[in-house]
Write an enzyme that holds these catalytic residues in place. Structure first.
Site, short mmCIF file in Angstrom:
data_model
loop_
_atom_site.label_atom_id
_atom_site.label_comp_id
_atom_site.label_asym_id
_atom_site.label_seq_id
_atom_site.Cartn_x
_atom_site.Cartn_y
_atom_site.Cartn_z
N CYS A 116 -6.72 4.13 -2.90
CA CYS A 116 -6.57 2.68 -2.73
C CYS A 116 -7.66 1.86 -3.40
CB CYS A 116 -6.53 2.34 -1.24
SG CYS A 116 -5.22 3.16 -0.31
N ASP A 147 0.82 -1.21 0.00
CA ASP A 147 0.00 0.00 0.00
C ASP A 147 0.86 1.27 0.00
OD1 ASP A 147 -2.17 1.79 0.39
OD2 ASP A 147 -3.23 0.24 1.50
N ASP A 148 0.53 2.20 -0.89
CA ASP A 148 1.19 3.52 -0.96
C ASP A 148 2.67 3.43 -1.35
OD1 ASP A 148 -1.24 4.49 -0.11
OD2 ASP A 148 -0.52 5.47 1.69
N HIS A 184 -10.13 -3.06 -1.11
CA HIS A 184 -9.94 -1.92 -0.21
C HIS A 184 -10.06 -2.34 1.25
CE1 HIS A 184 -11.23 1.87 1.94
NE2 HIS A 184 -10.09 2.21 1.41
N ASP A 192 -0.07 0.18 -5.03
CA ASP A 192 -1.40 0.54 -5.52
C ASP A 192 -1.51 1.99 -5.99
OD1 ASP A 192 -1.33 1.64 -2.95
OD2 ASP A 192 -3.34 0.96 -2.39
N HIS A 193 -0.52 2.81 -5.70
CA HIS A 193 -0.39 4.16 -6.26
C HIS A 193 0.87 4.78 -5.67
CE1 HIS A 193 -2.13 5.02 -2.39
NE2 HIS A 193 -3.25 4.43 -2.74
#
Length: 484
Positions: free
Chosen positions: A76, A37-38, A134, A337-338
């Site tokens: 997300c 994540d992130d 999510h 995810d980003h």
């Protein structure tokens, strides 16, 4: 002359091993999918020499590192929706963290709800650990932690698990600290980071790695998709002290573009509410506000420690894959995810259409791949992973409506140019990244506001100045690709 018959026990092995024996079909490859994540492309393998990420760097040396991988939406749930369904956003619901809940069918239909569902239908045993959609254990929660009701992806998984431990629920664990408290108990009270002298398993990602190792051992004789979703470096930036100690504060760089870009639409910035609305800070930040260098470096240090913590947990899972002898027949994907702004443009968080928010890490390793360890600069998108995994798994019949393109050409040849562009979407704007430019169009603009932003990555890789007004022909050529 007398002839004796060979006993059947000798004859049967001869027939089985003879040239007329049917060939055993090759076993389909397993898939280990790791979501982090992130995770912006801030790894040693991406040239960030101050980072301590030996496990993901090693994977990149064995596989294919994608230097220009872009997500569809800088948040997300929506990013994961596009990844899992292989589709491009086309409505406001596609931009929401509840996209999977709102858009997936409530009854099983002929069209698979995700690539996990497709693999399950084709004989894969599918397991989700941590955050893949999510919601971090597959059950739908509110942001306050209420719920744990319906399944977010009801047809995709044979097993779905999230860490609960001392936090009570997986959703609380997602925002948790090492003592069992969590951000949701009182927003604005707890710090945005934690440095604690604790074991890896005192925080959720250590438990996720432990569960993934147990799952690999249980799955080793099956054909499986094991999806492992690590929480860090998502806020709060919590990591055991030993990962903080990998970094000397003076070695951690500040943002190369900490000021507001010149000539941009005011909506290009945001108040960094995820950071400053949920946690206690000694300074106020947000749109147009630059933090002190000292505090900015502290937050960046916390992010680095969290990345190294996630890297170590991923390494434990990869090591177990090797130990079990599964690596030679397992596709491994590591996906961020980003991206995430660390003070870039005065932003702390995602939720923008700048390069920092839409570009993220991607590494793929396939058995026997060509030119392992050679990175590719081809432009690719997250939604390309659906057809890629299906093709690698030998699944020919794909659902209609997929908008991604298989990455197999880039896995076979790192010099392949990839796509001619990657599209990003956020509320009220659309963005296109080409080989040289990023162009963003805002649906609305007031008097004196720039409706179009153009950044030239050849001369301005940090997107510090909108050059749309000076380049009308380039803008005119690119606007139709954004539906203008």
């Amino acid at each position: 002359m007398r002839f004796s018959l060979l006993p059947l026990v000798f004859l049967v092995p001869f027939l089985i091993s003879g040239c007329d024996a049917p060939e055993k079909p090759p076993r389909r490859p397993n898939i280990l999918f790791i979501a982090i994540d992130d995770l912006r492309p801030q790894l040693g393998a991406y040239g960030e020499t101050y980072m301590h990420t030996p496990n993901l760097d090693r994977l990149a040396a064995q596989g294919r590192l994608f230097t220009r991988h872009y997500v569809q939406v800088p948040t997300c749930g929506a990013s994961r929706y596009s990844l899992l369904t292989g589709t491009r956003p086309s409505s406001p619901d596609h931009l929401n963290n509840m996209a999977l809940v709102r858009l997936l069918p409530k009854t099983e239909s002929q069209s698979p709800e995700s690539f996990a569902h497709l693999l399950r239908r084709n004989g894969y045993y599918t397991v989700s650990l941590g955050k893949i959609g999510h919601h971090v254990d597959g059950r739908v929660y509110s942001y306050e932690g209420e719920g744990a009701g319906e399944w977010e992806m009801p047809f995709s998984w044979n097993e779905c698990w999230g860490p609960t431990g001392k936090w009570g629920t997986a959703w609380n664990a997602f925002f948790g600290y090492s003592d069992g408290t969590n951000r949701n108990q009182e927003k604005g009270r707890y710090p945005a980071f934690e440095r604690a002298a604790v074991a890896d398993t005192a925080l959720p990602d250590g438990l996720i790695a432990q569960k993934a190792i147990e799952s690999l051992r249980a799955l080793k004789d099956t054909t499986f998709l094991l999806a492992v979703g690590f929480f860090k470096p998502h806020l709060p930036f919590t990591a055991p002290a030993k990962y903080w100690d990998l970094y000397h504060p003076d070695s951690i760089p500040l943002s190369p573009n900490p000021e507001v870009p010149v000539g941009t639409h005011p909506n290009s910035l945001h108040r960094s509410g995820e950071m400053f609305g949920n946690y206690a800070h000694p300074e106020t930040g947000g749109a147009g506000i630059r933090l002190s260098d000292e505090y900015a470096r502290t937050l960046h240090h916390a992010y680095c420690a969290s990345v190294s913590y996630a890297d170590a947990q991923a390494g434990k899972v990869l090591d177990e894959l090797d130990r079990l002898g599964l690596a030679e027949n397992t596709i491994v994907v590591v996906w961020g995810d980003h991206g995430w702004h660390l003070g870039d443009h005065t932003i702390w968080g995602k939720h923008s259409t700048f390069e920092r928010a839409l570009r993220s890490a991607l590494i793929i390793r396939t058995p026997g791949m060509a030119q392992p360890g050679v990175a590719t600069d081809g432009i690719v998108e997250s939604l390309d992973l659906y057809p890629t995994l299906a093709q690698l798994a030998g699944i020919d019949s794909l659902p209609t409506g997929l908008t991604g393109a298989s990455l197999l050409p880039l896995l076979q040849d790192p010099q392949h140019p990839g796509k001619d562009g990657a599209w990003g979407y956020w509320h009220g704007r659309r963005s296109l990244r080409t080989d040289r430019y990023r162009i963003t169009v805002y649906d609305e603009a007031g008097p004196g506001e720039a409706r179009v932003e153009l950044f030239d990555h050849e001369t301005d890789p940090h997107e510090t100045r909108n050059v749309a007004a000076e380049n009308p022909e380039i803008v005119k050529a690119l606007l139709p690709r954004l539906g203008e």
